[in-house]
Design a protein around this motif. Structure first.
Motif, PDB file in Angstrom:
ATOM      1  N   TYR A 108       0.822  -1.098   0.199  1.00 57.03           N
ATOM      2  CA  TYR A 108      -0.092  -0.338   0.113  1.00 57.03           C
ATOM      3  C   TYR A 108       0.840   0.807   0.032  1.00 57.03           C
ATOM      4  O   TYR A 108       0.475   2.503  -0.806  1.00 57.03           O
ATOM      5  N   CYS A 109       1.651   1.393   0.560  1.00 54.93           N
ATOM      6  CA  CYS A 109       2.981   2.497   0.928  1.00 54.93           C
ATOM      7  C   CYS A 109       3.804   2.663  -0.507  1.00 54.93           C
ATOM      8  O   CYS A 109       3.389   3.841  -0.826  1.00 54.93           O
ATOM      9  N   LEU A 110       4.095   1.511  -0.798  1.00 59.58           N
ATOM     10  CA  LEU A 110       4.972   0.907  -2.113  1.00 59.58           C
ATOM     11  C   LEU A 110       3.968   1.828  -3.320  1.00 59.58           C
ATOM     12  O   LEU A 110       4.258   2.885  -3.713  1.00 59.58           O
ATOM     13  N   ALA A 111       2.593   1.311  -3.518  1.00 61.77           N
ATOM     14  CA  ALA A 111       1.634   2.379  -4.893  1.00 61.77           C
ATOM     15  C   ALA A 111       1.197   3.623  -4.415  1.00 61.77           C
ATOM     16  O   ALA A 111       0.083   4.050  -4.950  1.00 61.77           O
ATOM     17  N   ARG A 112       1.816   3.985  -2.680  1.00 63.41           N
ATOM     18  CA  ARG A 112       1.332   5.762  -3.075  1.00 63.41           C
ATOM     19  C   ARG A 112       3.052   6.762  -3.351  1.00 63.41           C
ATOM     20  O   ARG A 112       2.941   7.632  -3.202  1.00 63.41           O
ATOM     21  N   GLY A 113       3.495   5.682  -3.204  1.00 62.66           N
ATOM     22  CA  GLY A 113       5.065   6.709  -3.912  1.00 62.66           C
ATOM     23  C   GLY A 113       6.084   6.321  -2.947  1.00 62.66           C
ATOM     24  O   GLY A 113       7.342   7.220  -2.785  1.00 62.66           O
ATOM     25  N   ILE A 114       5.850   5.730  -1.746  1.00 69.01           N
ATOM     26  CA  ILE A 114       7.139   5.619  -0.916  1.00 69.01           C
ATOM     27  C   ILE A 114       7.572   4.356  -0.774  1.00 69.01           C
ATOM     28  O   ILE A 114       7.584   3.539  -1.003  1.00 69.01           O
ATOM     29  N   PRO A 115       9.304   4.918  -0.500  1.00 67.68           N
ATOM     30  CA  PRO A 115       9.808   3.529  -1.089  1.00 67.68           C
ATOM     31  C   PRO A 115       9.651   2.911   0.026  1.00 67.68           C
ATOM     32  O   PRO A 115      10.042   3.283   0.860  1.00 67.68           O
ATOM     33  N   ALA A 116      10.562   1.341  -0.331  1.00 69.82           N
ATOM     34  CA  ALA A 116      10.087   0.227   1.385  1.00 69.82           C
ATOM     35  C   ALA A 116      10.863   0.712   2.236  1.00 69.82           C
ATOM     36  O   ALA A 116      10.659   0.677   3.476  1.00 69.82           O
ATOM     37  N   GLU A 118      11.636   3.994   3.493  1.00 69.76           N
ATOM     38  CA  GLU A 118      10.534   4.827   4.519  1.00 69.76           C
ATOM     39  C   GLU A 118       9.099   4.163   4.505  1.00 69.76           C
ATOM     40  O   GLU A 118       9.208   4.630   5.607  1.00 69.76           O
TER      41      GLU A 118
ATOM     42  N   PRO B  72       7.225  -0.241  -7.888  1.00 66.43           N
ATOM     43  CA  PRO B  72       5.651   0.100  -7.738  1.00 66.43           C
ATOM     44  C   PRO B  72       5.701   2.390  -6.933  1.00 66.43           C
ATOM     45  O   PRO B  72       4.819   2.749  -7.982  1.00 66.43           O
ATOM     46  N   ASP B  73       6.469   1.938  -6.462  1.00 66.16           N
ATOM     47  CA  ASP B  73       6.669   3.272  -6.385  1.00 66.16           C
ATOM     48  C   ASP B  73       7.550   4.573  -7.509  1.00 66.16           C
ATOM     49  O   ASP B  73       6.911   5.516  -7.833  1.00 66.16           O
ATOM     50  N   VAL B  76       4.082   5.441  -9.683  1.00 67.30           N
ATOM     51  CA  VAL B  76       3.387   6.206  -8.995  1.00 67.30           C
ATOM     52  C   VAL B  76       4.490   7.778  -9.238  1.00 67.30           C
ATOM     53  O   VAL B  76       4.012   8.827  -9.127  1.00 67.30           O
ATOM     54  N   MET B  84      -7.709   1.219  -4.159  1.00 69.08           N
ATOM     55  CA  MET B  84      -7.805   0.131  -3.870  1.00 69.08           C
ATOM     56  C   MET B  84      -8.674  -0.568  -3.778  1.00 69.08           C
ATOM     57  O   MET B  84      -9.553   0.236  -3.327  1.00 69.08           O
ATOM     58  N   PHE B  98       0.217  10.206   6.683  1.00 71.54           N
ATOM     59  CA  PHE B  98       0.880   9.700   5.219  1.00 71.54           C
ATOM     60  C   PHE B  98       0.645  10.210   3.735  1.00 71.54           C
ATOM     61  O   PHE B  98       0.932  10.107   3.377  1.00 71.54           O
ATOM     62  N   ALA B 105       7.526  12.039  -1.048  1.00 65.49           N
ATOM     63  CA  ALA B 105       7.936  11.174  -1.869  1.00 65.49           C
ATOM     64  C   ALA B 105       8.288  11.316  -3.526  1.00 65.49           C
ATOM     65  O   ALA B 105       9.251  11.107  -3.905  1.00 65.49           O
ATOM     66  N   GLN B 106       6.848  11.618  -3.836  1.00 66.18           N
ATOM     67  CA  GLN B 106       6.534  11.583  -5.288  1.00 66.18           C
ATOM     68  C   GLN B 106       7.075  12.234  -6.331  1.00 66.18           C
ATOM     69  O   GLN B 106       8.458  12.371  -7.143  1.00 66.18           O
TER      70      GLN B 106
END
Lengths: 156, 249
Positions: A108-116, A118, B72-73, B76, B84, B98, B105-106
């Motif tokens: 979920y975090c990755l899919a929101r652009g947050i690297p693993a 972090e 994935p990141d 994005v 989801m 969050f 991060a993006q």
């Protein structure tokens, strides 16, 4: 009122055995222990805590909360509470939980652009919130960064 | 925008998607409909780059770039997004924290400047109000104890904040009552623009009367068995998947 808050982080091949002693001597004394343990890599983390109530400590109360978080599949967490009560009016509570950072949370975090890396830091800081919020603002910020540094290299 | 070229996707060694081809141009809204187990969710997780969804043949190009090697990141940061079906709870992490961590991060990944606290707050509040999301909800831990409707609204809030070029909405309508559905659909419709494409995955025609697609595809057995305009969704609703899938076979 005695309070003890702790965060213990182990990583790589570390083994830690940490905890506290809370000793009730007087009447109506109260104490609270909140211990958070995070194990990453192939580490093992143990909480070992003593709560001791002496004969004169009528109405003593203790509450202990011990939460463990596992990062990855090769680490472990152990909780060893010691309770010595020599007074029948004492109330001593111990709660323990163990959870793992799930693949779903990480994705979920990755899919929101947050690297693993972090993402793990974010989740661990959330897990430690009860303890971190006891700290003054400046220390809390430092402590959060320290969590991140301690966990470096724990994913991927 | 997005070219899916004859892909085969396996999960745990089992092939779920068996030769799927789909081209989505900028500004288009596509809907993928299909019965349970047809591969809809596999498609959405695969496009987002989830670990364990293995491409065994074919390729996916996003704005001309092969996404195969992208985490994935990284996807994005390039402008892809997945809303989801089951948003995940993260205890102790305030929703606001969050959102800010994710957006910054993006931006960092794209080499842009991070947003400071006050401009971020202003941005979130503006979009949150449109989706009827209160400040109180943003202070609570991410998705913890949120109702189904709140979780889905938060997904759309994230989509609005991140402003992706291509978004997949995976059963965004599931678990929503009529009012919440309208709120979510309005949020999605505000996002429509000539530069942005959407892929809406759903079981039911209901959502598609709010978010009107340009193209509708029927997914069955890991393949697209029929494609058409928005009237195909109505036909499915009236006659059922079975009928269409048999007729197409």
């Amino acid at each position: 009122m005695g309070e003890f808050y702790s965060i213990a982080i182990t990583n790589n091949f570390q083994q830690a055995d940490t905890g506290t002693k809370m000793i009730h001597l007087g009447r109506n004394t109260r104490s609270r222990i909140i211990a958070k343990g995070i194990s990453a890599g192939q580490s093992q983390s143990t909480y070992r805590g003593l709560v001791s109530v002496h004969p004169k400590a009528d109405g003593a109360r203790n509450f202990t909360q011990c939460d463990s978080l596992l990062v990855g599949k090769k680490c472990g967490a152990h909780t060893v509470p010691y309770i010595e009560s020599r007074n029948p009016t004492a109330r001593v509570e111990h709660e323990a939980t163990t959870s793992r950072i799930s693949d779903d949370q990480l994705f979920y975090c990755l899919a929101r652009g947050i690297p693993a890396e972090e993402a793990v830091t974010l989740i661990v800081n959330g897990f430690c919130r009860d303890v971190l919020q006891q700290l003054p603002m400046e220390f809390a910020v430092e402590a959060q960064k320290l969590v991140g540094i301690s966990l470096e290299g724990s994913v991927g | 925008m997005l070219t899916i070229d004859d892909i085969h996707v396996a999960v745990n060694g089992k092939e779920i998607i068996k030769g799927l081809t789909l081209a989505i141009r900028p500004g288009e809204t596509h809907a993928v409909m299909g019965p349970n187990g047809s591969g809809k969710s596999t498609l959405s997780y695969f496009l987002a780059g989830r670990e364990g969804y293995e491409l065994t043949a074919g390729r996916v190009l996003f704005r001309g770039e092969d996404v195969a090697g992208l985490s994935p990141d990284q996807r994005v940061a390039r402008g892809m997004f997945l809303a989801m079906q089951y948003p995940v709870e993260i205890p102790g992490v305030a929703t606001m924290t969050f959102l800010r961590t994710a957006l910054n991060a993006q931006r960092r990944a794209r080499g842009e400047k991070e947003l400071d606290a006050s401009s971020f707050l202003k941005l979130v509040r503006k979009h949150a109000a449109e989706l009827n999301i209160s400040d109180d909800m943003l202070k609570r831990p991410l998705n913890a104890g949120f109702s189904g409707g709140e979780k889905k609204r938060l997904e759309i809030l994230q989509m609005t904040l991140f402003a992706p070029l291509f978004a997949v909405l995976d059963e965004t309508d599931s678990g929503l009552d009529i009012d919440a559905l309208k709120l979510v659909a309005d949020g999605v419709n505000r996002m429509k623009s000539p530069e942005r494409s959407l892929l809406v995955i759903t079981h039911y025609q209901r959502l598609l009367s709010h978010i009107v697609p340009d193209h509708v595809h029927v997914l069955a057995g890991g393949r697209i068995v029929k494609s058409g305009g928005k009237e195909l969704a109505l036909e499915l609703e009236a006659r059922g998947y079975d009928h269409i899938i048999k007729a197409a076979a």
